[in-house]
Scaffold this active site. Sequence first.
Site, mmCIF file in Angstrom:
data_model
loop_
_atom_site.group_PDB
_atom_site.id
_atom_site.type_symbol
_atom_site.label_atom_id
_atom_site.label_comp_id
_atom_site.label_asym_id
_atom_site.label_seq_id
_atom_site.Cartn_x
_atom_site.Cartn_y
_atom_site.Cartn_z
ATOM 1 N N GLN A 123 51.447 71.125 65.028
ATOM 2 C CA GLN A 123 50.789 72.197 65.761
ATOM 3 C C GLN A 123 49.912 71.597 66.858
ATOM 4 O O GLN A 123 48.998 70.827 66.563
ATOM 5 C CB GLN A 123 49.934 72.976 64.757
ATOM 6 C CG GLN A 123 49.334 74.245 65.276
ATOM 7 C CD GLN A 123 48.399 74.850 64.238
ATOM 8 O OE1 GLN A 123 48.278 74.351 63.117
ATOM 9 N NE2 GLN A 123 47.720 75.915 64.608
ATOM 10 N N GLY A 124 50.203 71.946 68.115
ATOM 11 C CA GLY A 124 49.425 71.417 69.243
ATOM 12 C C GLY A 124 48.509 72.485 69.813
ATOM 13 O O GLY A 124 48.806 73.078 70.855
ATOM 14 N N SER A 126 44.512 72.318 69.253
ATOM 15 C CA SER A 126 43.203 71.768 69.608
ATOM 16 C C SER A 126 43.308 70.740 70.722
ATOM 17 O O SER A 126 44.327 70.063 70.882
ATOM 18 C CB SER A 126 42.580 71.093 68.390
ATOM 19 O OG SER A 126 42.386 72.032 67.374
ATOM 20 N N SER A 158 48.235 67.253 63.227
ATOM 21 C CA SER A 158 48.603 66.667 61.939
ATOM 22 C C SER A 158 50.057 66.223 61.940
ATOM 23 O O SER A 158 50.937 66.979 62.369
ATOM 24 C CB SER A 158 48.375 67.671 60.804
ATOM 25 O OG SER A 158 47.000 67.837 60.614
ATOM 26 N N GLU A 241 47.770 80.820 58.599
ATOM 27 C CA GLU A 241 47.014 79.593 58.371
ATOM 28 C C GLU A 241 45.917 79.863 57.347
ATOM 29 O O GLU A 241 45.606 79.043 56.515
ATOM 30 C CB GLU A 241 46.417 79.088 59.690
ATOM 31 C CG GLU A 241 45.413 77.970 59.468
ATOM 32 C CD GLU A 241 45.379 76.952 60.579
ATOM 33 O OE1 GLU A 241 46.204 77.039 61.488
ATOM 34 O OE2 GLU A 241 44.523 76.070 60.501
ATOM 35 N N GLU A 361 31.212 77.505 60.380
ATOM 36 C CA GLU A 361 30.174 78.271 61.084
ATOM 37 C C GLU A 361 30.800 79.404 61.894
ATOM 38 O O GLU A 361 30.253 80.507 61.956
ATOM 39 C CB GLU A 361 29.365 77.354 62.017
ATOM 40 C CG GLU A 361 28.451 76.374 61.297
ATOM 41 C CD GLU A 361 29.182 75.196 60.663
ATOM 42 O OE1 GLU A 361 30.390 74.996 60.944
ATOM 43 O OE2 GLU A 361 28.547 74.467 59.878
#
Lengths: 381, 336
Positions: A123-124, A126, A158, A241, A361
């Site tokens: 998964q690209g 970030s 990952s 996810e 957060e």
Amino acid sequence: MASQEVDAPNVLEWLRAHSDTLQDCNPRRTDSLDDRIDRSLEFFARLDAAGLTGWGWPAESGGRGGSAELRAELYDAITAAGFGMPEQVGALEVLGSALVAHNPGIASRYLPELLAGRALWCQGFSEPEAGSDLASLRTRAVRDGQGWRITGQKVWTSLGHRSNWCGVLARTGAPDSRHRGLTLFWVDLQAAGVDVRPLLTLTGEEEFSEVFLDGVYVPSDHMIGPVDGGWGVAMDLLQYERGMWAWQRQAIMHSTLSGLIAELDESDALTASIVAEAYISLTALRMRCRETVKRLAAGERLGPEVSIDKILLGQTEHLVNDAVRAVRERGFAIGDSAEARTERAEWFYSRAATVYGGAAEVQRNIVAERVLGLPREAARG
Amino acid sequence: MAELVDEMEELAEAVSESTRALVAQSPEGVGWKALLELGWFELAGEDPRLATGVLGEELGRAALASRALDAAVVHALEQAGAPVVAEQSHAVLYPLPSSPGAGQLFADGSAELDGLFLGGVEPGDKILAFVTDPAGQPAVVRLAPVEPSEVAGLDGADARVRAGRLTGRSAAVLDRLAPEHARLALRTARRALAYQLVGAAEECLRIAVTHVSERHQFGRPIGSYQAVKHRLADVRVAIAAARSVLAGSWDESDQTELTVLVATSLAKKAVQTAVAHGLQVCGGMGFTEEFPLAPLVRRAQFFAPFLGSAAELGMETARLLKACGTAPRISGFGTP
């Protein structure tokens, strides 16, 4: 309900019956990452040959049909039968649902090869400057004839260095278009202009990579969803996810905690209470994710409340791995065995659970503002 | 299927409404007769999850006295074939905090009692008691009726719970229930309690959310600060965790005892989190008697050690896990 629609096989029974012959492809937690990936591919190949993968994925997208609950059942069965979770599962669950919903043509071409153990995905999303604030990403895609050229940098991808395909979220709108100008592409990592560099993480493994894209050509039929519709696809995918990913993590953690029970001395109240607290949180996670997976399988669109699943996941990962450390204190601190190394690596990995997929957060902000209806911060755009 | 779901939702809404009406009309608490008139036992026969859940949550929100735990216990026992009849008003004697039983049973059949009634005892009530048998094992016994004058009122921590304490040696043990019925009684009482705690936590959260949305300091609502938001988000998460396991505890399973134990732990944690964060974010207002948080905080304090403190429930969980030899996967999909 699922098993009424299709005649899905009992995977748990099959895995238990074939446990001995499958040990050579069991992706054990103590194996190195590369070994785990090799074994995971072989494990899926054997399951596929026995007709056991693909249940819960639509037949028209290369699966065997049936409710998505069958996938949840498979991940539970794999770990309950004593196997490590195959490395493909994470990206499969996150990207597979997006492919099926938004580009069934691509899904029917590439899902079968993953399910047969011949491919790995990543998964690209970030970027160095776009973590929890995903809408600020800068990787650009510009039109080139019938296709697109993508340029930019992804990180925290990952298993990037072993993957064949990457779901890349890129900007197709103006630089300041935020979430309105993003598109998701299905990118061949063997294509010209792709450079994947593994990064050594705190786990001691090269778990994720930096992915550099320099004018990488992507044909237009490799878009997942419409142009500038990437945010909607990404939000769709994040439901999985937070739901199915968390479900497969709880399956793994039940195995981890089960391994501790034999060594647990219940007269040691301090340690017993740490283990009990971990189990209590793990059961809450399991029951919560079960509800979420049932809703996903029923085709419901989930709202901001899935952030609750994500918060429970992070909390539980910490508690379970702290319990491992408490029960095996000495080995954890000074052990050199493969087991001790694995426990330390998994403890470090558990710390990522409150960071990846939107930091804890940010999840709390979502719950506070969009579930509880608390006022937004004035300064935030 | 969709129609069935709609019908179930309608039923749940109707039950909620009538329960809310009963709670609103009963400032002194909800007694056995009121539960009979509400049709609670019939509903529990058809849908025990709905009956227990709705009644518990509404009572918890109102921090009202009730015989709801007693009713849940007697109903479950009657359904399981134990010698009790729900038509007949029963009062259950529960263990004191930090005590395994509400009394000690001796080999001669006598018992020395020291336990708590909840929601007041009426003349003529049949009595059940959670006690410890001569071998130290938990048991449930039926006792001869108790005169209300024998029960000392307890106004200390939470007068609104209308607890009473029965102390003294009593030879009047009528009989002892089967061990599986004793276990059923305990988990039923715990589950009914857990719903009340969830209701109390929800009400704390509602009060806190309203307060921090309206209260301005430094020119903005205090609920716009992340430090405040994150506390209340944690309350929402803790309640959701308890709710999910409570819902799962009704599944057909050989792990019901463990699931109820976990659900009770989570409900206790949820209400403690709600009280702690609620009191903090409601600031000086929340510290006054007129603010609506006070009765909920007292109720949470009263129930914190009741039927097992967090620490005791944790140790019990550890013992059950050890006995299983594994960390059981509660309720999955399809084949267990």
